[in-house]
Scaffold this motif. Structure first.
Motif, PDB file in Angstrom:
ATOM      1  N   GLU A 171     -27.274  11.116  18.131  1.00 37.89           N
ATOM      2  CA  GLU A 171     -27.689  12.268  18.924  1.00 37.89           C
ATOM      3  C   GLU A 171     -28.159  13.384  18.011  1.00 37.89           C
ATOM      4  O   GLU A 171     -27.982  13.345  16.781  1.00 37.89           O
ATOM      5  CB  GLU A 171     -26.519  12.760  19.777  1.00 37.89           C
ATOM      6  CG  GLU A 171     -25.298  13.160  18.950  1.00 37.89           C
ATOM      7  CD  GLU A 171     -24.075  13.438  19.805  1.00 37.89           C
ATOM      8  OE1 GLU A 171     -23.605  14.589  19.758  1.00 37.89           O
ATOM      9  OE2 GLU A 171     -23.624  12.508  20.512  1.00 37.89           O
ATOM     10  N   SER A 172     -28.764  14.386  18.625  1.00 39.07           N
ATOM     11  CA  SER A 172     -29.207  15.551  17.864  1.00 39.07           C
ATOM     12  C   SER A 172     -27.989  16.350  17.400  1.00 39.07           C
ATOM     13  O   SER A 172     -27.129  16.727  18.198  1.00 39.07           O
ATOM     14  CB  SER A 172     -30.115  16.420  18.732  1.00 39.07           C
ATOM     15  OG  SER A 172     -30.523  17.560  18.025  1.00 39.07           O
ATOM     16  N   VAL A 173     -27.917  16.584  16.090  1.00 38.29           N
ATOM     17  CA  VAL A 173     -26.726  17.205  15.501  1.00 38.29           C
ATOM     18  C   VAL A 173     -27.129  18.447  14.714  1.00 38.29           C
ATOM     19  O   VAL A 173     -28.118  18.439  13.964  1.00 38.29           O
ATOM     20  CB  VAL A 173     -26.001  16.198  14.584  1.00 38.29           C
ATOM     21  CG1 VAL A 173     -24.819  16.873  13.890  1.00 38.29           C
ATOM     22  CG2 VAL A 173     -25.524  14.998  15.379  1.00 38.29           C
ATOM     23  N   ASP A 174     -26.332  19.514  14.886  1.00 40.86           N
ATOM     24  CA  ASP A 174     -26.509  20.737  14.092  1.00 40.86           C
ATOM     25  C   ASP A 174     -25.706  20.588  12.808  1.00 40.86           C
ATOM     26  O   ASP A 174     -24.473  20.654  12.800  1.00 40.86           O
ATOM     27  CB  ASP A 174     -26.031  21.949  14.902  1.00 40.86           C
ATOM     28  CG  ASP A 174     -26.231  23.254  14.140  1.00 40.86           C
ATOM     29  OD1 ASP A 174     -26.781  23.214  13.018  1.00 40.86           O
ATOM     30  OD2 ASP A 174     -25.824  24.304  14.666  1.00 40.86           O
ATOM     31  N   LEU A 175     -26.396  20.345  11.705  1.00 46.79           N
ATOM     32  CA  LEU A 175     -25.715  20.104  10.428  1.00 46.79           C
ATOM     33  C   LEU A 175     -25.007  21.357   9.917  1.00 46.79           C
ATOM     34  O   LEU A 175     -24.023  21.259   9.167  1.00 46.79           O
ATOM     35  CB  LEU A 175     -26.730  19.592   9.400  1.00 46.79           C
ATOM     36  CG  LEU A 175     -26.159  18.815   8.208  1.00 46.79           C
ATOM     37  CD1 LEU A 175     -25.302  17.644   8.675  1.00 46.79           C
ATOM     38  CD2 LEU A 175     -27.276  18.306   7.309  1.00 46.79           C
ATOM     39  N   LEU A 197     -27.427  23.920   2.229  1.00 43.33           N
ATOM     40  CA  LEU A 197     -28.361  23.275   3.146  1.00 43.33           C
ATOM     41  C   LEU A 197     -29.738  23.898   2.964  1.00 43.33           C
ATOM     42  O   LEU A 197     -29.893  25.124   3.010  1.00 43.33           O
ATOM     43  CB  LEU A 197     -27.920  23.445   4.605  1.00 43.33           C
ATOM     44  CG  LEU A 197     -26.788  22.557   5.108  1.00 43.33           C
ATOM     45  CD1 LEU A 197     -26.435  22.924   6.541  1.00 43.33           C
ATOM     46  CD2 LEU A 197     -27.170  21.082   5.034  1.00 43.33           C
ATOM     47  N   THR A 198     -30.733  23.051   2.731  1.00 41.47           N
ATOM     48  CA  THR A 198     -32.126  23.500   2.671  1.00 41.47           C
ATOM     49  C   THR A 198     -32.957  22.567   3.553  1.00 41.47           C
ATOM     50  O   THR A 198     -32.517  21.459   3.897  1.00 41.47           O
ATOM     51  CB  THR A 198     -32.670  23.461   1.234  1.00 41.47           C
ATOM     52  OG1 THR A 198     -32.545  22.129   0.716  1.00 41.47           O
ATOM     53  CG2 THR A 198     -31.909  24.424   0.334  1.00 41.47           C
ATOM     54  N   LEU A 217     -28.812  18.199   2.157  1.00 41.38           N
ATOM     55  CA  LEU A 217     -27.435  18.651   1.952  1.00 41.38           C
ATOM     56  C   LEU A 217     -27.084  18.438   0.486  1.00 41.38           C
ATOM     57  O   LEU A 217     -27.244  17.331  -0.043  1.00 41.38           O
ATOM     58  CB  LEU A 217     -26.478  17.874   2.854  1.00 41.38           C
ATOM     59  CG  LEU A 217     -24.986  18.006   2.549  1.00 41.38           C
ATOM     60  CD1 LEU A 217     -24.502  19.429   2.850  1.00 41.38           C
ATOM     61  CD2 LEU A 217     -24.168  16.986   3.337  1.00 41.38           C
ATOM     62  N   THR A 218     -26.579  19.482  -0.164  1.00 39.18           N
ATOM     63  CA  THR A 218     -26.199  19.393  -1.571  1.00 39.18           C
ATOM     64  C   THR A 218     -24.772  19.900  -1.736  1.00 39.18           C
ATOM     65  O   THR A 218     -24.430  20.988  -1.264  1.00 39.18           O
ATOM     66  CB  THR A 218     -27.131  20.231  -2.452  1.00 39.18           C
ATOM     67  OG1 THR A 218     -28.480  19.804  -2.253  1.00 39.18           O
ATOM     68  CG2 THR A 218     -26.779  20.070  -3.923  1.00 39.18           C
ATOM     69  N   VAL A 274     -27.966  14.617  -0.376  1.00 42.15           N
ATOM     70  CA  VAL A 274     -28.243  13.703   0.744  1.00 42.15           C
ATOM     71  C   VAL A 274     -29.400  14.300   1.537  1.00 42.15           C
ATOM     72  O   VAL A 274     -29.302  15.418   2.048  1.00 42.15           O
ATOM     73  CB  VAL A 274     -27.015  13.522   1.652  1.00 42.15           C
ATOM     74  CG1 VAL A 274     -27.284  12.451   2.696  1.00 42.15           C
ATOM     75  CG2 VAL A 274     -25.765  13.172   0.838  1.00 42.15           C
ATOM     76  N   THR A 275     -30.504  13.550   1.626  1.00 37.46           N
ATOM     77  CA  THR A 275     -31.716  14.041   2.294  1.00 37.46           C
ATOM     78  C   THR A 275     -31.902  13.297   3.608  1.00 37.46           C
ATOM     79  O   THR A 275     -32.117  12.084   3.621  1.00 37.46           O
ATOM     80  CB  THR A 275     -32.937  13.861   1.402  1.00 37.46           C
ATOM     81  OG1 THR A 275     -32.701  14.498   0.137  1.00 37.46           O
ATOM     82  CG2 THR A 275     -34.164  14.470   2.044  1.00 37.46           C
ATOM     83  N   PHE A 276     -31.825  14.030   4.720  1.00 39.27           N
ATOM     84  CA  PHE A 276     -31.950  13.458   6.055  1.00 39.27           C
ATOM     85  C   PHE A 276     -33.342  13.728   6.626  1.00 39.27           C
ATOM     86  O   PHE A 276     -33.923  14.791   6.374  1.00 39.27           O
ATOM     87  CB  PHE A 276     -30.936  14.098   7.023  1.00 39.27           C
ATOM     88  CG  PHE A 276     -29.500  13.914   6.626  1.00 39.27           C
ATOM     89  CD1 PHE A 276     -28.778  12.824   7.082  1.00 39.27           C
ATOM     90  CD2 PHE A 276     -28.857  14.847   5.827  1.00 39.27           C
ATOM     91  CE1 PHE A 276     -27.449  12.657   6.721  1.00 39.27           C
ATOM     92  CE2 PHE A 276     -27.535  14.691   5.471  1.00 39.27           C
ATOM     93  CZ  PHE A 276     -26.839  13.582   5.916  1.00 39.27           C
ATOM     94  N   PRO A 277     -33.900  12.779   7.392  1.00 41.69           N
ATOM     95  CA  PRO A 277     -35.155  13.085   8.102  1.00 41.69           C
ATOM     96  C   PRO A 277     -34.881  14.056   9.251  1.00 41.69           C
ATOM     97  O   PRO A 277     -33.917  13.899  10.000  1.00 41.69           O
ATOM     98  CB  PRO A 277     -35.598  11.712   8.625  1.00 41.69           C
ATOM     99  CG  PRO A 277     -34.361  10.898   8.686  1.00 41.69           C
ATOM    100  CD  PRO A 277     -33.458  11.385   7.600  1.00 41.69           C
ATOM    101  N   ALA A 278     -35.707  15.081   9.356  1.00 45.16           N
ATOM    102  CA  ALA A 278     -35.520  16.077  10.413  1.00 45.16           C
ATOM    103  C   ALA A 278     -36.072  15.555  11.728  1.00 45.16           C
ATOM    104  O   ALA A 278     -36.957  14.681  11.758  1.00 45.16           O
ATOM    105  CB  ALA A 278     -36.206  17.374  10.048  1.00 45.16           C
TER     106      ALA A 278
END
Length: 459
Positions: A309-313, A382-383, A391-392, A454-458
């Motif tokens: 699901e859509s998550v607010d990191l 977070l960037t 996420l770093t 950790v790089t997530f696709p937006a």
């Protein structure tokens, strides 16, 4: 035949080979029939020329003469492409006109005789006629031989064969095009099944639609049966994880509780040291069990990514920091959270993402100092840009030897032997990143310390 050769290639091969063989056979048969028909037609023309030549013979002063010029004869049967030779003589051997070197026919007959002959370096086709005639009231037999070179026959045959070969090639190309279209349409159901499987999530084990041609229905049924068995296996594994969680966590918790109670009652007892060791072992076992269960639950093949699901990191990181902050401050460490103003949501599982951030913070807290206790800052940042969220989690500790960076995500590998741990923290992080289609990078910071990105696709 190569076993890995495609069905399309096999069908084209088995369609093309018989067609090619039939085309070659048809060309050979056509050549024979055309040669036979053309020779028969030219023989008729040659016979007609001989008969016309016979009508030009007349008697003058008791002598046989002919009133036809040679060059007019050359146009009768050769289409202007070959040469015409003729000979007219009496049966007693006297030449009336023509070429005396022409070979006699193999037999004498009052019927036309066709034969092949070579003359003056030319391959000729000849016809011989024996005709009754009267010379001064006296009967005499006259032999008329007309021969034509074979160039016109060969030219006409070759023209026909070239035209027929061209038609065969065009027909073959059309047939191959039609065969390719038919094969494409025939394999469309298989391509549809393949595309449906490629587009599925690795964890989507629902049955395929069996509304397919009867030829591939057994294949679809076999795939559906395999998916059903895999789904049962996964459900059994997940149930086993739940049973292990219940069966192991409860007794370990009881051991810890009993140990704490015993330590209060036996503060001055000789068994105090042993109870402390039991407590340490129980806590380590409890932590290891929790990590093992997390590792089992985060295996990418067991996670149904269709339920992400859509998550607010940002909220996830806040929760993880709040959960770990008491222990961080207890060890005289600092925890900082840095973020951009706008961070887009990502597609994920909130529980697993919280485990990921928590594991990274705890890993930095335990191992950043190496053999010494760490007293620095742990930074969570977070960037984001238009396509990805990064996420770093970084520290200012001793870092990791470059040769061992690639081993950090292996199960039970512990880089720092001086601190407790299960060796599963970064292995769990890697599995969660894989489940979320994220890239994991482990590096040493140039200014000192260790950094996990950790790089997530937006979305």
């Amino acid at each position: 035949m190569n076993k890995r050769q495609s069905i399309r290639s096999r069908l084209l091969l088995w369609i093309g080979l018989p067609f090619t063989a039939l085309a070659i056979l048809a060309l050979i048969s056509s050549h024979l029939l055309l040669s036979r028909q053309i020779n028969a037609t030219f023989d008729d023309l040659l016979l007609n020329a001989a008969q016309r030549l016979e009508r030009r013979i007349y008697t003058a002063d008791g002598e046989l003469r002919i009133n036809m010029h040679y060059f007019s004869i050359s146009t009768l049967g050769s289409r202007g492409e070959g040469k015409i030779f003729y000979r007219i003589k009496e049966n007693d051997g006297d030449i009336i006109a023509g070429f005396s070197g022409l070979t006699d026919p193999p037999q004498t007959s009052h019927e036309p005789v066709f034969y092949d002959v070579d003359y003056a370096g030319n391959a000729l086709r000849a016809v011989a006629l024996t005709l009754p005639f009267r010379r001064g009231g006296e009967p005499v037999d006259i032999e008329v031989v007309v021969a034509e070179s074979k160039e016109a026959r060969h030219t006409l045959t070759n023209d026909f064969m070239i035209t027929l070969t061209g038609l065969m090639v065009v027909t073959g190309l059309l047939a191959i095009s039609i065969a390719l279209l038919a094969i494409h349409l025939g394999l469309a159901p298989l391509n549809a099944v393949s595309q449906a499987l490629r587009q599925r999530s690795p964890n989507d084990l629902h049955a395929l639609d069996d509304a397919a041609p009867k030829e591939i229905l057994p294949l679809i049924q076999s795939i559906n049966h395999l998916m059903q068995r895999m789904r049962r296996s996964i459900e059994s594994t997940q149930q086993l994880n739940a049973d292990v969680s219940h069966q192991l966590r409860t007794p370990v918790s009881e051991i810890r509780a009993l140990t704490e109670m015993s330590l209060k009652d036996a503060s001055q007892s000789p068994a105090h040291t042993s109870l402390r060791e039991i407590q340490r072992i129980a806590e380590h076992a409890s932590h290891t069990v929790k990590q093992l269960l997390k590792y089992a639950k985060t295996r990418s093949e067991l996670v149904d990514t269709s339920h992400l699901e859509s998550v607010d990191l940002i909220a996830i990181c806040h929760d993880a920091c709040a959960q770990t902050a008491p222990n961080i401050y207890k060890q005289n460490q600092e925890l900082a959270f840095d973020q951009q103003k706008a961070i887009p949501n990502i597609l994920g599982d909130p529980i697993m993402l919280r485990w990921l951030v928590t594991n990274l913070i705890e890993n930095a807290s335990l191992h950043a100092g190496g053999s010494m206790a760490y007293r620095g800052v742990i930074t969570v940042a977070l960037t984001a840009d238009a396509r990805q969220v990064t996420l770093t989690v970084s520290d200012e500790g001793t870092g990791v030897e470059e040769a061992q960076l690639c081993k950090l995500t292996e199960r039970f590998f512990r880089h720092n032997k001086h601190t407790p741990g299960s060796g599963l923290g970064l292995a769990i992080v890697e599995q969660i990143a894989t489940t979320h289609s994220a890239r994991l990078a482990l590096t040493n910071r140039p200014q000192g310390g260790f950094e996990v990105t950790v790089t997530f696709p937006a979305i």
